[in-house]
Design an enzyme around this catalytic site. Structure first.
Site, PDB file in Angstrom:
ATOM      1  N   HIS A   1      28.440  19.447  24.489  1.00 21.46           N
ATOM      2  CA  HIS A   1      27.618  18.228  24.403  1.00 21.46           C
ATOM      3  C   HIS A   1      26.939  18.101  23.046  1.00 21.46           C
ATOM      4  O   HIS A   1      26.513  17.011  22.673  1.00 21.46           O
ATOM      5  CB  HIS A   1      26.588  18.183  25.533  1.00 21.46           C
ATOM      6  CG  HIS A   1      25.408  19.090  25.329  1.00 21.46           C
ATOM      7  ND1 HIS A   1      25.320  20.355  25.886  1.00 21.46           N
ATOM      8  CD2 HIS A   1      24.254  18.919  24.626  1.00 21.46           C
ATOM      9  CE1 HIS A   1      24.172  20.903  25.551  1.00 21.46           C
ATOM     10  NE2 HIS A   1      23.506  20.051  24.786  1.00 21.46           N
TER      11      HIS A   1
ATOM     12  N   ASP B   1      30.950  22.835  29.657  1.00 25.68           N
ATOM     13  CA  ASP B   1      30.169  22.502  28.456  1.00 25.68           C
ATOM     14  C   ASP B   1      30.334  23.607  27.406  1.00 25.68           C
ATOM     15  O   ASP B   1      29.427  24.387  27.142  1.00 25.68           O
ATOM     16  CB  ASP B   1      28.696  22.332  28.839  1.00 25.68           C
ATOM     17  CG  ASP B   1      27.871  21.731  27.710  1.00 25.68           C
ATOM     18  OD1 ASP B   1      28.468  21.288  26.714  1.00 25.68           O
ATOM     19  OD2 ASP B   1      26.637  21.702  27.829  1.00 25.68           O
TER      20      ASP B   1
ATOM     21  N   SER C   1      20.128  24.372  22.892  1.00 26.84           N
ATOM     22  CA  SER C   1      21.454  24.137  23.463  1.00 26.84           C
ATOM     23  C   SER C   1      22.536  24.689  22.546  1.00 26.84           C
ATOM     24  O   SER C   1      22.452  24.579  21.317  1.00 26.84           O
ATOM     25  CB  SER C   1      21.676  22.632  23.667  1.00 26.84           C
ATOM     26  OG  SER C   1      20.810  22.127  24.637  1.00 26.84           O
TER      27      SER C   1
END
Length: 737
Positions: A524, A578, A680
């Site tokens: 992402h 992801d 992230s």
């Protein structure tokens, strides 16, 4: 004074109270009203005499019957049978018998014991006994009565207390009260039952029941425990106005205005005066001029004799009622000369001179002279020229595949593009200088030898013990982490984007070095970014920085050759698969400060095992004013959570998570440590028994802001995607490209 007249007086006083005591408290006046009405009732209450006893209602001789008598209670001439209003007994009954007469012999049984006394206290009671008639008809009495005295002394009312002061200090409508108590004499001691506050008893039912029982021991009950009587004072409650004060000065210094006068209401507090406390009247002052407006443009720009310009003003505050105030003195307009100078004349512009640059926006200039008069305007005129960008070389591309698949004597080449110019040296001025293509020799593994695995060519998962955190650094308790030792996590990398508006690099996500030319990142971070990226040719706006401890102060920057997103990646409410791989344009030299992390080798951490999260992300919830990106690499310990228990945290976890694409880490009870926005793509790193470290997960997302109790961080489990990572890296490394 009869009751009708007294009620009329009360209604008048209540009306006066509504006018003059609007601001008094309603509770106090309601108490006075009730006491006042009770006083009127006490004075008007009247009991009649008892009627004669009725005939015995027994119809057969030998059967006990009842005799009754009554009396009435009248209030202001109206008869009422409600005991609660009169407070006295209105009905009495006693037993009776019908005698039997016969000439036959009778036979009577023995008398029974005397029954209980009909009263529990005092005199006037009756006891009864009877005997059986053994034959049908009896002439003698079979029922006897005698007087008796109750066991206790009956409660009696004490003497009335003195009257209280009137409830009002002025005017009519007041009430004064007095009280008495109910006394019961037992064992030579007197116990008093006192009703002090009728209104309080009515508003509190539980307290009222206790007082009613106590007060009801005496004749009349609680209705005669308190007596009230209307009263009035000799002083008046009315307040009066003072004389009007003189008129104030006019509110306007120019034109029509207002002046005012006032008066004061004096007297007793608790009432008000009728009328207004202030009065107003219109007043007049002489009219006046407004400020002058600006001058109008001159009638001519230049020339002999000049032109004119004017300005104006307004007369304000005029009045038709005062004749001398209908107009202002003076004129409402002024005019003056302007632009009397000779008109200027410019000569012709010269030709532009040579441009200052051949590319990249240069400048050229021309001039003119003033022939006559005073010229206004620019003598010089400067414009841009040759604003087309200058040619420049782009970054070298990655080398092509080696011309041989095994053995020596191969060649490979790389190219670069001339931006805004030609590809080779050319006679024109705007070409790039230099060669656009470069070749070099290359060799592959021997043709008779199977190439080794990429992951066997370097050591992984080793931390420099001298650089690891000794846990003595200050605790950065904003989101539960602490400062890492310099280069304590040598595989940690930063995924950055270049903001051309400021020409600076910005941290976007965390990343993890897993091979000298390969980095793992969350998908992402690439696919959901506001800045789009060509996966096969990312350009020079994206880069990876490795070996960095303090943000943009150390470490080395490497540009991206290509990005490979997992084919099953999808974002619907949450992310699935992801994970992505990023290939660098060149290999990263491995040192003690830069070391790849190991892959899981198809193993995973156990439940409650402690692993580490690292990154430069926000040090608290993004909504917090004090939250910001960390300038130093931070680390935090998180426990691995059982996936089934994780799904039970809320319906969101149950609906959107699955064990193939997601794993949970953190303590939902304390929420002491957690990954935040900006972390992230970074690693969730665990330690093996041999002290080497492997990446067990990639930081993915959270359902709420970091550090929220009842929630944990969600990570992409490497064990589900390790085969894809290994295959992708192996296939794209030994292609020798």
């Amino acid at each position: 004074m009869n009751l009708l007249l007294m009620v009329t007086i009360f209604c008048v006083m209540k009306t006066i109270r509504g006018i003059s005591l609007q601001k008094s408290t309603s509770h106090t006046f309601e108490m006075q009203e009730k006491r006042f009405v009770r006083s009127l009732v006490n004075q008007a209450r009247l009991l009649s005499d008892w009627t004669e006893w009725s005939a015995c209602n027994a119809t057969i001789c030998g059967i006990v019957g009842v005799q009754e008598r009554y009396r009435n209670c009248s209030i202001a001439g109206e008869i009422s049978v409600h005991l609660t209003i009169c407070g006295q007994e209105l009905h009495q009954a006693k037993p009776c018998e019908m005698p039997c007469i016969t000439n036959q012999a009778v036979s009577l049984g023995s008398w029974n014991n005397w029954g209980s006394c009909s009263v529990s206290c005092g005199r006037g009671g009756v006891q009864t006994r009877q005997r059986d008639c053994l034959q049908i008809l009896c002439t003698e009495r079979f029922l006897q009565q005698r007087n008796c005295i109750g066991q206790n002394t009956c409660p009696q009312w004490s003497q009335w207390q003195e009257w209280s002061e009137c409830s009002r200090s002025c005017g009519m409508g007041g009430v004064k009260i007095r009280e008495r108590s109910c006394q019961v004499r037992r064992n030579t001691r007197v116990t008093q039952v006192v009703v002090n506050d009728i209104l309080k008893r009515v508003s509190s039912p539980r307290q009222s029941s206790i007082q009613n029982v106590n007060a009801s021991l005496c004749e009349g009950g609680d209705e005669v425990a308190e007596d009230a009587f209307p009263c009035m004072t000799s002083s008046s409650c009315r307040r009066n106005w003072s004389s009007w004060q003189p008129w104030s000065s006019c509110s306007a210094t120019c034109g029509t205005g207002f002046s005012s006068g006032s008066r004061v209401c004096s007297g007793r507090i608790g009432s008000s005066c009728l009328g207004r406390p202030a009065r107003y009247r219109r007043c007049y002052s002489p009219p006046c001029w407004s400020s002058w407006s600006g001058y109008t443009p001159c009638s001519i720009s230049c020339g002999t004799g000049g032109g004119y310009r004017t300005r104006r003003r307004e007369c304000r505050g005029t009045s038709t009622r005062v004749p001398q105030y209908m107009t202002c003195r003076g004129s409402n307009a002024e005019r003056e000369l302007c632009n009397t100078e000779t008109c200027p004349v410019w000569g012709q512009w010269s030709r532009f001179d040579k441009c200052s640059k051949t590319c990249g926006s240069g400048r050229k200039m021309r001039t003119r002279t003033c022939v006559s008069g005073i010229c206004r305007g620019r003598k010089f005129d400067v414009v841009s020229c040759n604003y087309q960008p200058c040619p420049y070389w782009s970054q070298w591309s990655s080398y092509t595949c080696c011309s041989v698949t095994c053995g020596p004597n191969g060649t490979k080449e790389r190219t670069r593009a001339c931006r805004h110019g030609g590809y080779r040296r050319a006679p024109f001025m705007n070409s790039c200088v230099g060669e656009w293509r470069e070749q070099t020799n290359c060799s592959m593994h021997p043709c008779n030898v199977t190439p080794p695995s990429v992951f066997d060519t370097f050591e992984c998962g080793v931390r420099n013990r001298r650089q690891t955190n000794n846990f003595s650094s200050s605790l950065l308790r904003i989101f539960g982490g602490q400062q890492s030792g310099p280069h304590g996590w040598p595989w940690q990398a930063s995924w950055q984007y270049k903001n051309c508006n400021r020409c600076s690099w910005s941290h976007f996500c965390g990343a993890t070095l897993v091979a000298p030319r390969w980095v793992i990142i969350a998908a992402h971070c690439i696919e959901e970014s506001a800045q789009s990226m060509n996966h096969d040719n990312p350009g020079d706006l994206w880069s990876i920085v490795v070996g960095m401890h303090r943000f943009n102060e150390d470490g080395e920057r490497y540009f991206i050759r290509r990005a490979i997103v997992h084919p099953n990646y999808i974002y619907r409410d949450v992310t699935d698969a992801d994970i992505a791989l990023v290939e660098l344009r060149s290999e990263v030299p491995l040192t003690t400060e830069v070391v790849p992390v190991c892959l899981p080798q198809f193993s995973q951490p156990t439940v409650n095992e402690t692993c580490f999260i690292t990154g430069w992300g926000y040090t608290g919830p993004a909504s917090s004013v004090s939250s910001r990106l960390s300038t130093t690499l931070l680390e935090a310990e998180v426990p691995i959570m059982n996936f089934t228990a994780c799904q039970m945290l809320s319906p969101l976890y149950q609906e959107h998570l699955n064990s193939t694409n997601h794993m949970c880490a953190g303590d939902p009870v304390t929420a002491a440590t957690d990954s935040c926005l900006g972390d992230s793509g970074g690693p969730l790193t665990c330690q093996r028994p041999d002290n080497t470290w492997y990446i067990s997960g990639v930081t993915s997302f959270g359902f709420v802001e970091c550090g929220t109790p009842g929630h944990v961080g969600i990570y992409t489990p490497l064990i589900s995607f390790e085969e894809w990572v290994r295959t992708t890296i192996e296939n794209n490394t030994y292609a020798a490209c």
